[in-house]
Design a protein around this motif. Structure first.
Motif, PDB file in Angstrom:
ATOM      1  N   CYS A 150       0.819  -1.223   0.000  1.00  0.00           N
ATOM      2  CA  CYS A 150       0.000   0.000   0.000  1.00  0.00           C
ATOM      3  C   CYS A 150       0.848   1.266   0.000  1.00  0.00           C
ATOM      4  O   CYS A 150       0.312   2.378  -0.076  1.00  0.00           O
ATOM      5  N   LEU A 151       2.169   1.106   0.090  1.00  0.00           N
ATOM      6  CA  LEU A 151       3.041   2.274   0.181  1.00  0.00           C
ATOM      7  C   LEU A 151       3.622   2.694  -1.162  1.00  0.00           C
ATOM      8  O   LEU A 151       4.245   3.759  -1.246  1.00  0.00           O
ATOM      9  N   VAL A 152       3.460   1.894  -2.201  1.00  0.00           N
ATOM     10  CA  VAL A 152       4.093   2.197  -3.483  1.00  0.00           C
ATOM     11  C   VAL A 152       3.098   2.062  -4.632  1.00  0.00           C
ATOM     12  O   VAL A 152       2.115   1.313  -4.546  1.00  0.00           O
ATOM     13  N   GLN A 153       3.401   2.791  -5.689  1.00  0.00           N
ATOM     14  CA  GLN A 153       2.645   2.695  -6.937  1.00  0.00           C
ATOM     15  C   GLN A 153       3.649   2.431  -8.049  1.00  0.00           C
ATOM     16  O   GLN A 153       4.419   3.311  -8.423  1.00  0.00           O
ATOM     17  N   ALA A 198      10.736   1.333   0.563  1.00  0.00           N
ATOM     18  CA  ALA A 198       9.435   1.987   0.734  1.00  0.00           C
ATOM     19  C   ALA A 198       8.887   1.764   2.141  1.00  0.00           C
ATOM     20  O   ALA A 198       8.357   2.679   2.771  1.00  0.00           O
ATOM     21  N   ARG A 199       9.025   0.545   2.642  1.00  0.00           N
ATOM     22  CA  ARG A 199       8.511   0.248   3.978  1.00  0.00           C
ATOM     23  C   ARG A 199       9.237   1.061   5.043  1.00  0.00           C
ATOM     24  O   ARG A 199       8.640   1.499   6.026  1.00  0.00           O
ATOM     25  N   ARG A 200      10.528   1.291   4.846  1.00  0.00           N
ATOM     26  CA  ARG A 200      11.334   2.021   5.825  1.00  0.00           C
ATOM     27  C   ARG A 200      11.300   3.543   5.610  1.00  0.00           C
ATOM     28  O   ARG A 200      11.897   4.284   6.372  1.00  0.00           O
ATOM     29  N   HIS A 201      10.616   4.001   4.554  1.00  0.00           N
ATOM     30  CA  HIS A 201      10.543   5.435   4.219  1.00  0.00           C
ATOM     31  C   HIS A 201      11.948   6.014   4.047  1.00  0.00           C
ATOM     32  O   HIS A 201      12.244   7.126   4.501  1.00  0.00           O
ATOM     33  N   ASP A 202      12.788   5.243   3.359  1.00  0.00           N
ATOM     34  CA  ASP A 202      14.177   5.661   3.215  1.00  0.00           C
ATOM     35  C   ASP A 202      14.333   6.894   2.332  1.00  0.00           C
ATOM     36  O   ASP A 202      15.324   7.636   2.490  1.00  0.00           O
TER      37      ASP A 202
END
Length: 406
Positions: A150-153, A198-202
């Motif tokens: 859900c964090l990326v497109q 993406a999960r880590r909001h790097d």
């Protein structure tokens, strides 16, 4: 005198950062040898903490010491002012040198911020199109495993290698030939790596680290620490990809295939980077064990080095504290100085701010404002008969000089 105080405080902070930053780099080098590579998250956090402290050192030093001087109170008393000390002065050459240091630092920071904005604009101009169904399906499948769907497109973009760009709903930009250029196992490993970013909001963290680097661009240790943070960040995502089923060999081979076509946008964190690739491949193919006793020794060593760094940061400014205190008093930030003086003719008192006498008294009798005559540093206090009662000189830092009255 306000400019002299600000420039000297900033110059002192920058010079102090050179020493303190070197200590931080030495601390990280020791800790990086002690913390096993099989603990990538710990290594990343330790490296990130060192870099964050180094980036904040100039501003922290300025803020802490300004607060230190401000804590002296609203007024400073000089019960027995010296008649010998000259007023505090800063030569034009000295002020020019301090202003030059401040200007060089500010110009360098602006150049690095503009470079970062140019990279951002370059990313925004990249042409993008909808991802094909097989890529969307792969991202859905792998995103569910790593908790980042859900964090990326996903999208097809004119980039050399996959990269995550953006914040809440980031774009996973994929080269047009990615699905055909790499074997399935390597594709999945690379996608898992990017989904870990993406999960880590790097992307957001790297952006903040780049702004921090702009503040300490002059320090070689800052660049070395930033590169270490980048390496450990990639190692963490590699470990997350392997932890979700990617083969270390497949991920290493995929990185090698992408290394020849990596992107030039540093803030986008492309999957493969020549500067760190050999280190990452070595870690993937030759993982090391982590003895628990070593971690305990690492924690103790880190605590000792942290205390040493803090002590050095706090002790060093004492070498110049007296001058900085006088500059603070003379500046627009400084307090009101109360002077109570006496000579054979009697006592008089003054309240001085930035070299201006704002109140005066003679023998505890208030002198009206219209009887305080000041031209530059020359001050004359007129008595009730409108004749000069006290003649003196006032310095910006609240010291006075006068000829003792008989």
């Amino acid at each position: 005198m306000t400019l002299a105080y600000v420039f000297e405080l900033l110059a002192f902070a920058l010079v102090g950062t050179l020493l303190q930053g070197t200590l931080l780099w030495m601390s990280w080098r020791l800790l990086s040898r002690a913390i096993p590579v099989s603990y990538p998250v710990l290594r990343y956090r330790v490296a990130g903490a060192h870099f964050a402290l180094l980036a904040a050192l100039p501003l922290l030093t300025v803020a802490l010491f300004h607060l230190f001087f401000a804590a002296m109170g609203a007024e400073i008393s000089r019960e027995k002012p010296s008649v010998e000390l000259p007023p505090l002065e800063s030569s034009a050459a000295y002020l020019s040198m301090l202003a030059g240091i401040a200007a060089c630092w500010l110009l360098g920071a602006m150049v690095h911020c503009l470079k970062l904005l140019r990279e951002w604009a370059g990313l925004a101009r990249i042409a993008r199109s909808a991802a094909p169904e097989n890529l969307v399906a792969a991202v859905d499948r792998l995103g569910k495993k790593i908790g980042a769907r859900c964090l990326v497109q996903p999208c097809i973009a004119a980039v050399a290698s996959p990269q995550v760009v953006g914040f809440r709903r980031a774009s996973l930009m994929i080269p047009a030939d990615f699905m055909t250029a790499l074997p399935a196992a390597e594709r999945d490993a690379i996608l898992l790596h990017e989904l870990a970013h993406a999960r880590r909001h790097d992307f957001a963290w790297n952006l903040m680290q780049r702004f921090g680097l702009a503040l300490v661009w002059f320090h070689p240790a800052a660049w070395a620490l930033y590169n270490s943070v980048a390496l450990e960040r990639e190692a963490v995502c590699d470990a997350m990809a392997v932890g979700q089923g990617a083969s270390p060999k497949s991920l290493a081979q995929g990185l090698l295939r992408l290394a020849e076509r990596r992107s030039g946008h540093a803030i986008a964190m492309a999957s493969a980077s020549g500067a760190t690739l050999s280190n990452r491949v070595h870690r993937l193919l030759a993982p090391a064990a982590a003895p628990a006793s070593l971690l305990r020794r690492t924690a103790i060593a880190g605590g000792v080095l942290a205390l040493f760094g803090v002590a050095a940061a706090l002790a060093e400014p004492g070498l110049n504290a007296a001058r900085m205190r006088e500059l603070y008093i003379a500046s627009g930030f400084g307090p009101t100085v109360v002077v109570n003086a006496r000579d054979p003719a009697g006592a008089f008192g003054l309240r001085i701010r930035q070299g201006r006498v704002v109140q005066a008294s003679i023998e505890r009798q208030s002198v009206p404002t219209e009887r305080i005559i000041q031209k530059g540093d020359q001050v004359i206090l007129l008595g009730p008969n409108r004749r000069p009662a006290v003649s003196l000189r006032v310095s910006a830092n609240g010291r006075i000089r006068w000829d003792a009255r008989g």
